[in-house]
Scaffold this active site. Sequence first.
Site, PDB file in Angstrom:
ATOM      1  N   ASP A 117       0.851  -1.203   0.000  1.00  0.00           N
ATOM      2  CA  ASP A 117       0.000   0.000   0.000  1.00  0.00           C
ATOM      3  C   ASP A 117       0.884   1.249   0.000  1.00  0.00           C
ATOM      4  OD1 ASP A 117      -2.031  -1.821   0.199  1.00  0.00           O
ATOM      5  OD2 ASP A 117      -2.538  -1.389   2.282  1.00  0.00           O
ATOM      6  N   GLU A 195       0.727  -7.478  -9.984  1.00  0.00           N
ATOM      7  CA  GLU A 195       1.722  -7.375 -11.067  1.00  0.00           C
ATOM      8  C   GLU A 195       1.071  -7.710 -12.410  1.00  0.00           C
ATOM      9  OE1 GLU A 195       5.179  -9.622 -10.131  1.00  0.00           O
ATOM     10  OE2 GLU A 195       6.228  -9.127 -11.993  1.00  0.00           O
TER      11      GLU A 195
HETATM   12  N1  SAH Z   1       1.041  -8.788  -2.639  1.00  0.00           N
HETATM   13  C1  SAH Z   1      -0.234  -8.840  -3.342  1.00  0.00           C
HETATM   14  C2  SAH Z   1      -1.236  -7.858  -2.768  1.00  0.00           C
HETATM   15  C3  SAH Z   1      -0.856  -6.411  -2.841  1.00  0.00           C
HETATM   16  S1  SAH Z   1      -2.059  -5.312  -2.103  1.00  0.00           S
HETATM   17  C4  SAH Z   1      -0.017  -8.601  -4.827  1.00  0.00           C
HETATM   18  O1  SAH Z   1       1.070  -8.125  -5.209  1.00  0.00           O
HETATM   19  O2  SAH Z   1      -0.913  -8.889  -5.626  1.00  0.00           O
HETATM   20  C5  SAH Z   1      -1.329  -5.086  -0.492  1.00  0.00           C
HETATM   21  C6  SAH Z   1      -1.831  -6.109   0.504  1.00  0.00           C
HETATM   22  O3  SAH Z   1      -1.096  -5.936   1.708  1.00  0.00           O
HETATM   23  C7  SAH Z   1      -3.304  -5.944   0.893  1.00  0.00           C
HETATM   24  O4  SAH Z   1      -3.948  -7.196   0.806  1.00  0.00           O
HETATM   25  C8  SAH Z   1      -3.266  -5.413   2.322  1.00  0.00           C
HETATM   26  O5  SAH Z   1      -4.371  -5.805   3.097  1.00  0.00           O
HETATM   27  C9  SAH Z   1      -1.961  -5.981   2.830  1.00  0.00           C
HETATM   28  N2  SAH Z   1      -1.323  -5.162   3.863  1.00  0.00           N
HETATM   29  C10 SAH Z   1      -1.053  -3.848   3.757  1.00  0.00           C
HETATM   30  N3  SAH Z   1      -0.469  -3.362   4.866  1.00  0.00           N
HETATM   31  C11 SAH Z   1      -0.355  -4.419   5.713  1.00  0.00           C
HETATM   32  C12 SAH Z   1       0.151  -4.555   7.025  1.00  0.00           C
HETATM   33  N4  SAH Z   1       0.646  -3.499   7.678  1.00  0.00           N
HETATM   34  N5  SAH Z   1       0.099  -5.776   7.604  1.00  0.00           N
HETATM   35  C13 SAH Z   1      -0.413  -6.835   6.940  1.00  0.00           C
HETATM   36  N6  SAH Z   1      -0.919  -6.762   5.698  1.00  0.00           N
HETATM   37  C14 SAH Z   1      -0.903  -5.579   5.076  1.00  0.00           C
END
Ligand code: SAH
Length: 214
Positions: A117, A195
Amino acid sequence: MRLRNISGSKEIIAQSALVVHEPERAKGKWQDIFGSANPLRIEIGMGKGKFIHEMAAQNPEINYIGIEKYSSVLLRALQKMEETPLSNLLFLRMEAENITEVFERQEVQRIYLNFSDPWPKERHAKRRLPSKEFLERYDRILKKDGTLEFKTDNKELFEFALEQVPLAGWEIVEVSYDLHRDRKMMEGNIMTEYEEKFSSKGNPIYKYIIKRQQ
Ligand code: SAH
């Protein structure tokens, strides 16, 4: 990523043997939990788990843990395990800020961050998973020669992440500003859900591999 609240996802997760409940109790004992001394690699913010599931399927001699804070998203990763069960992959539903309560010093060999994020507001910079505050946490759980791999299509987040590396006492091992055109760094690349989505729109994918300064 936040899917609409899938009803019952919390209950399903609470009962799943693939999710480690009270992971603080597993701190320092992950080898016992997996029943092998194989290296441990984790993905923080794994989303629906495509990347880590494929990684674990391809590398049975490595143990993997996928970490995700939202039940509704984690549920999708559990569904993949029903279709294709793997004995070297487990999940944690937790907030990554508490990572040092779950892994002992040097217990982890590699950390993956994929499409984290962006938290675009400056006052939220500390929440970004590649921030120096998070690198300090990773420093405590990662083996001395362990590495962190980060992929994103977000240019601002990637530039921020690159700035943080020396500030936290880490160094770049490899970097690409267009991963999908970088033959060397693409070797064995497994696409994450994000991706696939963003590269199909034509966005370049950025990637770095970093380790601690020696
Ligand atoms: N890695 C995946 C998802 C990316 S979206 C991909 O590349 O397709 C980012 C994901 O990280 C989301 O599902 C969100 O809920 C999770 N996330 C974000 N911050 C987080 C945190 N501090 N602890 C655990 N999960 C987190």
